[in-house]
Design a protein around this motif. Sequence first.
Motif, PDB file in Angstrom:
ATOM      1  N   LYS A  92       1.494   7.869 -13.328  1.00 33.79           N
ATOM      2  CA  LYS A  92       0.897   7.210 -12.162  1.00 33.79           C
ATOM      3  C   LYS A  92       1.468   7.894 -10.926  1.00 33.79           C
ATOM      4  O   LYS A  92       2.654   8.206 -10.882  1.00 33.79           O
ATOM      5  N   GLU A  93       0.606   8.110  -9.946  1.00 31.42           N
ATOM      6  CA  GLU A  93       1.031   8.742  -8.699  1.00 31.42           C
ATOM      7  C   GLU A  93       1.024   7.708  -7.587  1.00 31.42           C
ATOM      8  O   GLU A  93       0.026   7.031  -7.353  1.00 31.42           O
ATOM      9  N   TYR A  94       2.158   7.584  -6.917  1.00 34.07           N
ATOM     10  CA  TYR A  94       2.294   6.666  -5.796  1.00 34.07           C
ATOM     11  C   TYR A  94       2.318   7.464  -4.495  1.00 34.07           C
ATOM     12  O   TYR A  94       2.548   8.671  -4.501  1.00 34.07           O
ATOM     13  N   LEU A  95       2.097   6.798  -3.375  1.00 34.48           N
ATOM     14  CA  LEU A  95       2.080   7.485  -2.091  1.00 34.48           C
ATOM     15  C   LEU A  95       3.483   7.855  -1.613  1.00 34.48           C
ATOM     16  O   LEU A  95       3.666   8.878  -0.965  1.00 34.48           O
ATOM     17  N   HIS A  96       4.484   7.027  -1.916  1.00 35.83           N
ATOM     18  CA  HIS A  96       5.861   7.279  -1.506  1.00 35.83           C
ATOM     19  C   HIS A  96       6.816   6.836  -2.608  1.00 35.83           C
ATOM     20  O   HIS A  96       6.454   6.026  -3.468  1.00 35.83           O
ATOM     21  N   THR A  97       8.031   7.327  -2.551  1.00 38.17           N
ATOM     22  CA  THR A  97       9.030   6.982  -3.561  1.00 38.17           C
ATOM     23  C   THR A  97       9.851   5.764  -3.136  1.00 38.17           C
ATOM     24  O   THR A  97       9.892   5.407  -1.964  1.00 38.17           O
ATOM     25  N   LEU A  98      10.466   5.160  -4.113  1.00 39.05           N
ATOM     26  CA  LEU A  98      11.448   4.094  -3.904  1.00 39.05           C
ATOM     27  C   LEU A  98      12.730   4.518  -4.612  1.00 39.05           C
ATOM     28  O   LEU A  98      12.662   5.122  -5.688  1.00 39.05           O
ATOM     29  N   PRO A  99      13.896   4.217  -4.063  1.00 42.26           N
ATOM     30  CA  PRO A  99      15.150   4.697  -4.661  1.00 42.26           C
ATOM     31  C   PRO A  99      15.342   4.278  -6.118  1.00 42.26           C
ATOM     32  O   PRO A  99      15.879   5.034  -6.913  1.00 42.26           O
ATOM     33  N   TRP A 100      14.913   3.103  -6.491  1.00 39.59           N
ATOM     34  CA  TRP A 100      15.106   2.615  -7.862  1.00 39.59           C
ATOM     35  C   TRP A 100      13.994   3.075  -8.799  1.00 39.59           C
ATOM     36  O   TRP A 100      14.061   2.856  -9.996  1.00 39.59           O
ATOM     37  N   ARG A 101      12.978   3.763  -8.266  1.00 41.39           N
ATOM     38  CA  ARG A 101      11.875   4.264  -9.091  1.00 41.39           C
ATOM     39  C   ARG A 101      12.025   5.756  -9.360  1.00 41.39           C
ATOM     40  O   ARG A 101      11.352   6.297 -10.236  1.00 41.39           O
ATOM     41  N   GLY A 102      12.868   6.449  -8.629  1.00 42.58           N
ATOM     42  CA  GLY A 102      13.082   7.871  -8.849  1.00 42.58           C
ATOM     43  C   GLY A 102      12.790   8.688  -7.612  1.00 42.58           C
ATOM     44  O   GLY A 102      12.400   8.162  -6.571  1.00 42.58           O
ATOM     45  N   VAL A 103      12.965   9.998  -7.741  1.00 47.80           N
ATOM     46  CA  VAL A 103      12.791  10.883  -6.588  1.00 47.80           C
ATOM     47  C   VAL A 103      11.393  11.494  -6.512  1.00 47.80           C
ATOM     48  O   VAL A 103      11.078  12.167  -5.545  1.00 47.80           O
ATOM     49  N   SER A 104      10.576  11.265  -7.502  1.00 45.67           N
ATOM     50  CA  SER A 104       9.233  11.838  -7.520  1.00 45.67           C
ATOM     51  C   SER A 104       8.174  10.753  -7.305  1.00 45.67           C
ATOM     52  O   SER A 104       8.374   9.598  -7.681  1.00 45.67           O
ATOM     53  N   VAL A 105       7.054  11.145  -6.708  1.00 44.96           N
ATOM     54  CA  VAL A 105       5.938  10.203  -6.556  1.00 44.96           C
ATOM     55  C   VAL A 105       5.166  10.069  -7.867  1.00 44.96           C
ATOM     56  O   VAL A 105       4.343   9.176  -8.010  1.00 44.96           O
ATOM     57  N   PHE A 106       5.445  10.959  -8.836  1.00 43.96           N
ATOM     58  CA  PHE A 106       4.808  10.899 -10.150  1.00 43.96           C
ATOM     59  C   PHE A 106       5.739  10.160 -11.106  1.00 43.96           C
ATOM     60  O   PHE A 106       6.860  10.602 -11.352  1.00 43.96           O
ATOM     61  N   TYR A 131       0.824  -1.202   0.000  1.00 44.44           N
ATOM     62  CA  TYR A 131       0.000   0.000   0.000  1.00 44.44           C
ATOM     63  C   TYR A 131       0.861   1.256   0.000  1.00 44.44           C
ATOM     64  O   TYR A 131       0.600   2.217  -0.716  1.00 44.44           O
ATOM     65  N   ARG A 132       1.909   1.263   0.759  1.00 44.84           N
ATOM     66  CA  ARG A 132       2.752   2.453   0.900  1.00 44.84           C
ATOM     67  C   ARG A 132       3.598   2.729  -0.344  1.00 44.84           C
ATOM     68  O   ARG A 132       3.798   3.881  -0.710  1.00 44.84           O
ATOM     69  N   TYR A 133       4.106   1.686  -1.008  1.00 46.13           N
ATOM     70  CA  TYR A 133       5.050   1.894  -2.098  1.00 46.13           C
ATOM     71  C   TYR A 133       4.591   1.456  -3.484  1.00 46.13           C
ATOM     72  O   TYR A 133       5.163   1.910  -4.478  1.00 46.13           O
ATOM     73  N   TYR A 134       3.609   0.598  -3.596  1.00 48.90           N
ATOM     74  CA  TYR A 134       3.213   0.095  -4.915  1.00 48.90           C
ATOM     75  C   TYR A 134       1.767   0.380  -5.287  1.00 48.90           C
ATOM     76  O   TYR A 134       1.382   0.205  -6.434  1.00 48.90           O
ATOM     77  N   PHE A 135       0.943   0.815  -4.370  1.00 46.66           N
ATOM     78  CA  PHE A 135      -0.451   1.143  -4.647  1.00 46.66           C
ATOM     79  C   PHE A 135      -0.496   2.427  -5.480  1.00 46.66           C
ATOM     80  O   PHE A 135       0.098   3.433  -5.124  1.00 46.66           O
ATOM     81  N   VAL A 136      -1.182   2.377  -6.619  1.00 48.45           N
ATOM     82  CA  VAL A 136      -1.313   3.550  -7.471  1.00 48.45           C
ATOM     83  C   VAL A 136      -2.429   4.418  -6.900  1.00 48.45           C
ATOM     84  O   VAL A 136      -3.605   4.078  -6.968  1.00 48.45           O
ATOM     85  N   PHE A 137      -2.032   5.551  -6.325  1.00 43.88           N
ATOM     86  CA  PHE A 137      -2.968   6.464  -5.679  1.00 43.88           C
ATOM     87  C   PHE A 137      -3.806   7.209  -6.716  1.00 43.88           C
ATOM     88  O   PHE A 137      -4.986   7.461  -6.518  1.00 43.88           O
TER      89      PHE A 137
END
Length: 129
Positions: free
Chosen positions: A100-114, A23-29
């Motif tokens: 796609k907008e996520y709730l939080h970022t992951l280092p390998w996905r980038g610095v933006s939630v978008f 929910y925190r890192y992979y759920f598409v908000f």
Amino acid sequence: MKRKTKVIITLILLLIIVGFFYYRYYFVFGEGTKAGTMNYFVKKGYVFKTYEGRLIQSGIRTQAAGGTIGSNEFMFSVTDEKVAKQLSSNAGSFLELHYKEYLHTLPWRGVSVFVVDSVVSAKPLAPGM
């Protein structure tokens, strides 16, 4: 406590932790499209090299308290190599991007939630604009 009860409690706790992480890192908000002129697009990072970009949207934004005027900027990350190449080849064009907008970022996905996952359209700007 019986061994079977410990196993059930452990599985329930593990399921809760996995659900929370998902929910925190992979759920598409949210998801949608943004249009504007790409200001910059770069691959950067210390450990994880990610694609980061900025889209300047047409129109202006005012802040009620300060009264300053600034442009609408859409900061985004890109994870797909094909989309990154497409964006690099259309620098300075008027772009319509699906994200796609996520709730939080992951280092390998980038610095933006978008996270931009596709380029809907790319139109070169007319000379003199």
